[in-house]
Design an enzyme around this catalytic site. Structure first.
Site, mmCIF file in Angstrom:
data_model
loop_
_atom_site.group_PDB
_atom_site.id
_atom_site.type_symbol
_atom_site.label_atom_id
_atom_site.label_comp_id
_atom_site.label_asym_id
_atom_site.label_seq_id
_atom_site.Cartn_x
_atom_site.Cartn_y
_atom_site.Cartn_z
ATOM 1 N N TYR A 162 0.837 -1.201 0.000
ATOM 2 C CA TYR A 162 0.000 0.000 0.000
ATOM 3 C C TYR A 162 0.870 1.248 0.000
ATOM 4 O O TYR A 162 0.650 2.181 -0.788
ATOM 5 C CB TYR A 162 -0.909 -0.013 1.230
ATOM 6 C CG TYR A 162 -1.802 1.196 1.351
ATOM 7 C CD1 TYR A 162 -2.998 1.274 0.651
ATOM 8 C CD2 TYR A 162 -1.447 2.265 2.170
ATOM 9 C CE1 TYR A 162 -3.822 2.385 0.764
ATOM 10 C CE2 TYR A 162 -2.264 3.378 2.292
ATOM 11 C CZ TYR A 162 -3.450 3.440 1.586
ATOM 12 O OH TYR A 162 -4.252 4.530 1.695
ATOM 13 N N LYS A 166 1.278 4.258 -2.920
ATOM 14 C CA LYS A 166 0.992 5.664 -2.665
ATOM 15 C C LYS A 166 2.220 6.542 -2.903
ATOM 16 O O LYS A 166 2.085 7.719 -3.270
ATOM 17 C CB LYS A 166 0.452 5.837 -1.244
ATOM 18 C CG LYS A 166 -0.880 5.135 -1.016
ATOM 19 C CD LYS A 166 -1.955 5.594 -2.005
ATOM 20 C CE LYS A 166 -3.307 4.988 -1.713
ATOM 21 N NZ LYS A 166 -4.368 5.480 -2.618
#
Length: 265
Positions: A162, A166
């Site tokens: 994740y 990002k």
């Protein structure tokens, strides 16, 4: 071409907008006078339809276009149908994202690819085809992507993929901002901290830490103190709203944290 400060965007696409931050952004932009295109997976059609009806009940303009952001053909269709429905595309909010957790050593290639495909590839496709349409229109525009405070500093041991996805959004944002500057299109990202939405509200896991309050488990695995700041999705929507306004023409290539100060830069 009109000066970017004099140009008022009026058609916005928001991916991942059936719920959470995306829904809050769609409602805020509709209140600002935008015609909004609600976009999410086809499995969330009922939620999209309800949001469209909510916007229309307040006098706004809205349509729902089911989209899988990992599929290039879907993004092309999303942009084309937006132009067909509202006559152009002024704002692209590449908000869709997922947040499956795994330790690094136990992470499967399949999980890594899934997260990167939705959170990074999906943003790239939205950026690309929105930018092409805006260049064609020759009237400027706004492009925004969903990053995270974990896209600035990784934390915890469960969100490596994740966090990587990002970080990628920030790189894509900086690169496209430079490429689109001559076309008077600004490109920015927003980096939320602990925002209480369906994605972070997990009663079973929240019950294992602290007082069991909503968002507690996410705070725990991301290194945020359990009594640290949190907010609703409206705070992100208000920031996005400003970046879509004509007066925000001098802000581009930036990734601002909306996190209550849990990460400073």
């Amino acid at each position: 071409m009109a000066d970017v400060a004099d140009y008022t965007p009026n058609v916005a696409v928001i991916t991942g907008s059936a719920q959470g931050i995306g829904k809050a952004i769609a409602l805020r932009l509709a209140e600002d006078g935008f015609a909004v295109v609600v976009s999410d997976l086809g499995t969330k059609q009922d939620k999209m339809d309800a949001l469209v009806e909510e916007v229309r009940s307040k006098g706004g303009r809205a349509v729902a276009i089911p989209t899988d952001v990992t599929k290039e053909a879907d993004i092309i269709n999303l942009v084309d149908k937006t132009v067909e429905e509202f006559g152009g595309l002024d704002v692209m909010i590449a908000n869709a994202g997922i947040g499956n957790a795994s330790t690094f050593l136990e992470m499967s290639v399949e999980l890594y690819d899934l997260i990167m495909n939705v959170n990074a590839r999906g943003v790239m496709l939205c950026y690309k085809y929105a930018a092409q349409q805006m260049v064609k229109q020759k009237r400027g525009g706004r492009i925004l992507g969903a990053s995270s405070v974990l896209g600035k500093q990784s934390a915890g041991m469960y969100l490596a993929a994740y966090s990587a996805s990002k970080f990628a959004v920030r790189g894509l944002t900086q690169s496209l901002a430079q490429e689109m500057a001559p076309h008077k299109v600004t490109v920015n990202a927003y980096c939320p901290g602990c925002i209480i939405t369906d994605m972070v509200d997990n009663p079973a896991l929240d019950a294992t830490v602290g007082t069991g309050a909503p968002g507690g488990f996410i705070k725990y695995i991301t290194g945020i103190p359990l009594d640290g700041p949190e907010a609703g999705p409206d705070v992100v929507a208000s920031y996005v709203s400003y970046l879509c306004k004509p007066e925000a023409h001098f802000i581009t290539g930036q990734s601002l944290s909306v996190c209550g100060g849990v990460r400073l830069s």
